[in-house]
Scaffold this active site. Structure first.
Site, short mmCIF file in Angstrom:
data_model
loop_
_atom_site.label_atom_id
_atom_site.label_comp_id
_atom_site.label_asym_id
_atom_site.label_seq_id
_atom_site.Cartn_x
_atom_site.Cartn_y
_atom_site.Cartn_z
N ASP A 55 -11.42 3.10 3.89
CA ASP A 55 -11.72 1.50 3.86
C ASP A 55 -13.28 1.49 3.95
O ASP A 55 -13.72 0.45 3.43
CB ASP A 55 -11.32 0.86 5.24
CG ASP A 55 -10.00 -0.09 5.14
OD1 ASP A 55 -9.95 -0.29 3.66
OD2 ASP A 55 -9.32 -0.27 6.20
N GLN A 99 -4.98 -1.27 9.48
CA GLN A 99 -4.99 -2.55 9.02
C GLN A 99 -5.49 -3.64 9.75
O GLN A 99 -5.22 -3.62 11.24
CB GLN A 99 -3.56 -3.02 8.59
CG GLN A 99 -3.26 -4.24 7.94
CD GLN A 99 -3.78 -4.13 6.50
OE1 GLN A 99 -3.78 -3.21 5.85
NE2 GLN A 99 -4.20 -5.41 5.95
N LYS A 159 0.90 -0.96 0.02
CA LYS A 159 0.06 -0.15 0.18
C LYS A 159 0.92 1.27 -0.36
O LYS A 159 0.59 2.21 -0.70
CB LYS A 159 -0.76 0.11 1.24
CG LYS A 159 -2.11 -1.03 1.05
CD LYS A 159 -2.86 -1.16 2.51
CE LYS A 159 -3.96 -2.18 2.43
NZ LYS A 159 -4.74 -2.66 3.32
#
Ligand code: GUN
Length: 287
Positions: free
Chosen positions: A120, A97, A53
């Site tokens: 997200d 995460q 990422k």
């Protein structure tokens, strides 16, 4: 029949190129989109995801902020970091995460992220906006699936879509997106009575159950479009492993009309959509 293989890497490259162009335009106006990624603990797969990422973020011309915290980080310390990132004008997107260590309440942390920076799409506000058909930030994996479906099939209205799996990360938002496209949507899950028959009804089948090669070739309607979200590492001969999806690919290839491979299908689209969401969040911050 041999299915057409949907090349997720090529789709993702197209989106990343577009995002890079638009990032440069925004940067010329004085706004460099910034993405903060927070990793707690030592989970091996998460380390790889976070590294990828960060690399892609920089390649797109965005600012990447990485926070690696020890496994025993207190929930209060993580919440304090999230609050700091919420207040930081250089940060437009925040990604925590998952999975988080067991002593941390994941829902509390996800809901502490500002909904405007929730790239997200996991905050209940964004989940609610999606369910209500309102604009908001949409989870990256289902968004990537939808973009590929629309590019491959055009108008999806009236199609019978079956989503396998009911997670908050993939299954539920995928179903909401397909409903928004006027598909007739079924969600099948571990308690569904006749899984194979549900699958056989699908013009569009999205598999996100995390079970290696669960979906067999004869579960697929001839000509259907199959998106395989699963990434399962399985043992092979010797001491080797390989990645397989939730769909028995070789069998499906002879029945489906179009199918995503694993790897190289849905996976690359997730990061591309994460950066697309970060760009969206940065643009909105300028208004
Ligand atoms: N872990 C596995 N997939 C994801 C994802 O899409 N977002 C976050 N935050 N964590 C993950």
């Amino acid at each position: 029949m041999t299915a057409r293989i949907i090349d997720g890497r090529a789709f993702a490259a197209g989106i990343l190129a577009e995002v890079a162009t638009e990032t440069a335009a925004l940067a010329a106006m004085g706004i460099v989109p910034g993405l903060a990624v927070v990793l707690v603990g030592e989970d091996a797969a998460s380390q790889v995801y976070v590294r990828n990422k960060a690399r892609r973020t920089k390649e797109a011309g965005m600012a990447s902020f990485e926070y690696r915290l020890p496994e025993d980080t207190a929930e209060t310390a993580l919440l304090a970091l999230v609050a700091e990132l919420n207040d930081d004008p250089a940060v437009h997107g925040i990604l925590v995460q998952l999975p988080l260590p067991g002593h941390i309440d994941t829902a509390r942390v996800l809901d502490a992220v500002s909904p405007d920076k929730d790239v997200d799409g996991f905050h209940v506000i964004n989940a609610g906006r999606l369910a209500a058909g309102l604009p908001g930030l949409v989870p990256c994996t289902p968004l990537g699936c939808l973009l590929m479906l629309k590019a491959e099939l055009g108008d999806l209205s009236g199609a019978r879509a079956v989503v396998l799996g009911r997670s908050n990360i993939v299954g539920k938002p995928m179903a909401a997106l397909l409903l928004r496209e006027s598909c007739t949507v079924t969600i099948a899950h571990s308690r569904t009575r006749n899984f194979p028959d549900e699958c056989r009804r699908a013009d569009i089948l999205v598999a996100a159950v995390g079970q290696p090669e669960l979906v067999r070739g004869d579960w697929i309607k001839p000509g259907a479009t199959v998106l395989d979200v699963g990434i399962n590492r399985v043992a092979t001969e010797g001491n080797n492993t390989r990645l397989v999806g939730d769909v028995a690919f070789a069998e499906a290839l002879t029945v489906a009309g179009r199918i995503t491979p694993v790897p190289g299908g849905v996976g690359p689209m997730t990061i591309a959509c994460l950066l697309r969401n970060t760009l969206t969040a940065a643009r909105r911050s300028a208004r």
